[in-house]
Design an enzyme around this catalytic site. Structure first.
Site, PDB file in Angstrom:
ATOM      1  N   ASP A   1      -9.544  -8.460 -14.013  1.00  0.00           N
ATOM      2  CA  ASP A   1      -8.162  -8.154 -13.670  1.00  0.00           C
ATOM      3  C   ASP A   1      -7.921  -8.280 -12.169  1.00  0.00           C
ATOM      4  O   ASP A   1      -6.805  -8.615 -11.739  1.00  0.00           O
ATOM      5  CB  ASP A   1      -7.819  -6.736 -14.124  1.00  0.00           C
ATOM      6  CG  ASP A   1      -7.707  -6.634 -15.639  1.00  0.00           C
ATOM      7  OD1 ASP A   1      -7.757  -7.689 -16.301  1.00  0.00           O
ATOM      8  OD2 ASP A   1      -7.577  -5.514 -16.159  1.00  0.00           O
TER       9      ASP A   1
ATOM     10  N   ASN B   1       0.324  -4.340 -10.063  1.00  0.00           N
ATOM     11  CA  ASN B   1      -0.096  -3.092 -10.701  1.00  0.00           C
ATOM     12  C   ASN B   1       0.692  -1.897 -10.189  1.00  0.00           C
ATOM     13  O   ASN B   1       1.521  -1.342 -10.896  1.00  0.00           O
ATOM     14  CB  ASN B   1      -1.593  -2.864 -10.496  1.00  0.00           C
ATOM     15  CG  ASN B   1      -2.410  -3.349 -11.669  1.00  0.00           C
ATOM     16  OD1 ASN B   1      -1.874  -3.846 -12.655  1.00  0.00           O
ATOM     17  ND2 ASN B   1      -3.713  -3.220 -11.580  1.00  0.00           N
TER      18      ASN B   1
ATOM     19  N   ASP C   1      -1.480  15.505  -4.028  1.00  0.00           N
ATOM     20  CA  ASP C   1      -2.336  14.480  -3.432  1.00  0.00           C
ATOM     21  C   ASP C   1      -1.617  13.162  -3.223  1.00  0.00           C
ATOM     22  O   ASP C   1      -2.094  12.318  -2.458  1.00  0.00           O
ATOM     23  CB  ASP C   1      -3.566  14.254  -4.314  1.00  0.00           C
ATOM     24  CG  ASP C   1      -4.595  15.358  -4.154  1.00  0.00           C
ATOM     25  OD1 ASP C   1      -4.376  16.223  -3.285  1.00  0.00           O
ATOM     26  OD2 ASP C   1      -5.585  15.381  -4.890  1.00  0.00           O
TER      27      ASP C   1
ATOM     28  N   THR D   1      -2.066   0.901 -17.372  1.00  0.00           N
ATOM     29  CA  THR D   1      -3.439   1.148 -17.824  1.00  0.00           C
ATOM     30  C   THR D   1      -4.422   1.176 -16.658  1.00  0.00           C
ATOM     31  O   THR D   1      -5.630   1.112 -16.872  1.00  0.00           O
ATOM     32  CB  THR D   1      -3.872   0.064 -18.829  1.00  0.00           C
ATOM     33  OG1 THR D   1      -3.642  -1.232 -18.270  1.00  0.00           O
ATOM     34  CG2 THR D   1      -3.094   0.197 -20.121  1.00  0.00           C
TER      35      THR D   1
END
Length: 529
Positions: free
Chosen positions: A293, A372, A402, A413
């Site tokens: 990926d 992403n 955070d 995913t």
């Protein structure tokens, strides 16, 4: 006369009563002889040091209100700028579409009437004129559905003496249930500019890509520092050239390695500078990635505008976006080159960093495209991240924790899933809003629609800076007053599917995550009577 501070009537009464209580006679009347001593407590109280002119809490509140006012003003300006940009793109789209419709009804000039520069040449790799039946068929198709690509697909000539060059392969998209007619009325899903895909509307149907002309150029991207990938790349290039007569583009370093191996690879092309990378989409018909990926993310980052169809082969540790197996690359590429094949339009986010010293909302750094996610975290700071988030002109929330993840559905995913976000089908248009370890039990992830613009700002009263990373790299510091603007990018990444987008997505979460994998309950046990 010495000025005295003002006191309330209640305070004055209390002092007066305390001072006078000890001088009341038995008959209940005040002794007038002791009036002088009675006023002493009052004078002592009024001579005390005056209280502070302002309160620390008021100062902090005023600072917070100024931050909110400035953020609201910037959000309103951002919305106005976004609306202006949208109107500009709409005018460009309508102008291009009007030109395309006008060109379809015009009579194509003969070969002898064409200018030397090659502008206006038809979409073919030779200098022959297509027959009239083909032109009429293409015009009928375009008038009926409005989605076919019959525009001129030629690179801009460098000078008037440029020769006729081989143009990009054209294609058209259709959709339905596994390529079959679903009985529903079709509507325009994509529009074309020089053969590139630009999303105009979304469709819940599976999209199929069918070549109108044969692809001539393939761009191969490889996973770095892998000997097995290098061997496969050289083998694939030989097969494409000898059996398919296809030209190949690679990265400069890969071309140097191939030339050290054999002089056969002299025909392999590459680029020499960043300006040539910007024009890469106009020279490449198909992109092939050999890796995981991460290689797909790297391939998408090379194209700042339109992206050619991408065929990802699995040679890495993760395979959420790489459905094709490298062992069967010949059969897979045969299927892709012949078509039609299913594609997934993977949407990207366009991110702008606006510094506090910027004069206006248009004074931004170079936009960054992510496939992403973009992550805003506290970095090395020991303090909590404090972020103010807005959706268009509406306040969303303040993030204390955070950090925050703004993800595409393709990235659902990845980091977003690890932070507690939901898995989303990559064909669903939307932006995921996922907090990282929030200091609030009620802070749950959100999914925003695709058309919104999200603004994340570090307020001036934040204890420390924040850090933004884009697809895991390109880290930037966000100081108090800086902001990050995210919206859906115009150009998606069309990735080829082995079966279709839904089948590939479910296979990836089953194999990659072992999603909901457990032993089946034993049949040998109690039953309902």
């Amino acid at each position: 006369m010495t000025p005295h501070r003002l006191i309330s009537q209640d305070s004055y009464d209390k002092v007066f009563i305390v001072g006078a209580s000890s001088h009341v006679k038995e008959n209940g009347f005040l002794d007038t002889a002791d009036n002088q001593e009675t006023e002493k407590p009052i004078d002592e109280y009024m001579q005390e040091s005056p209280i502070k002119a302002t309160d620390d809490h008021l100062i902090e509140f005023a600072g917070a209100m100024r931050t909110v006012a400035k953020a609201l003003r910037r959000a309103a300006e951002a919305k106005a700028a976004a609306q202006e940009e949208a109107a500009t793109w709409k005018r460009k789209y309508e102008f291009e579409r009007a030109n395309n419709l006008r060109n379809r009804h015009e009579v194509h000039p003969s070969e002898s009437d064409l200018p030397n520069s090659g502008v206006g040449m038809l979409n073919t790799c030779d200098e022959t004129k297509p027959d009239t039946a083909a032109v009429e068929q293409s015009e009928r198709c375009c008038r009926k559905h409005g989605i076919c690509s019959h525009e001129i697909l030629q690179d801009e000539p460098t000078d008037s003496s440029s020769k006729l060059m081989c143009r990009k392969a054209s294609f058209r998209l259709s959709w339905g249930c596994n390529g079959k007619k679903s009985g529903q009325h079709k509507h325009e899903v994509v529009s074309f500019e020089r053969g590139d895909i630009m999303t105009a509307e979304r469709s819940s149907k599976q999209i199929l890509l069918k070549w109108e002309t044969q692809p001539k150029t393939v761009f191969i991207l490889t996973k770095p520092n892998s000997q097995s990938v290098g061997v496969l790349c050289a083998e694939m290039i030989r097969w494409l050239k000898n059996h398919k007569e296809i030209d190949v583009f690679v990265e400069p370093q890969v071309r140097s390695e191939l030339l050290r191996e054999a002089s056969f690879f002299e025909f392999v092309q590459t680029w020499g500078n960043d300006e040539e990378i910007k024009q890469l989409h106009s020279k490449v018909d198909l992109v092939v990635t050999l890796g995981g990926d991460g290689t797909v993310l790297w391939a998408a980052s090379l194209f700042k505008g339109p992206v050619p169809p991408l065929v990802p082969f699995s040679l890495g540790s993760l395979g959420f976006m790489t459905p094709f197996q490298s062992e069967n690359y010949r059969d897979c590429l045969d299927m892709i080159l012949k078509g039609p094949f299913s594609i997934t339009l993977r949407h990207r986010l366009q991110c702008h960093v606006i510094r506090e010293a910027a004069k206006d909302e248009l004074d931004t750094e170079e936009p960054i495209l992510v496939l992403n996610e973009v992550t805003i975290d506290r970095g090395i700071s020991s303090y909590l991240t404090f972020l103010e988030c807005y959706c268009d002109s509406s306040f969303v929330t303040c993030v204390q924790g955070d950090g925050l993840i703004l993800s595409t559905t393709s990235g659902s995913t990845a980091y977003s899933l690890a932070a507690g976000g939901s898995m989303v089908h990559p064909q669903v248009p939307g932006i995921l809003f996922t907090p990282i370890c929030p200091h609030s039990l009620s802070f749950r992830p959100l999914i925003f629609p695709e058309y919104v613009t999200l603004r994340v700002q570090v307020p001036f009263n934040s204890r420390g800076s924040a850090w933004a990373s884009f697809d895991g790299k390109g880290r930037k510091q966000l100081a108090p007053g800086d902001a990050l603007i995210c919206s859906m990018a115009t150009w998606p990444v069309p990735t080829a599917c082995q079966v279709d987008s839904t089948n590939d997505f479910l296979r990836s979460i089953h194999e990659g995550l072992h999603w909901n994998l457990r032993k089946t309950q034993s049949f040998d046990g109690p039953h309902d009577s």
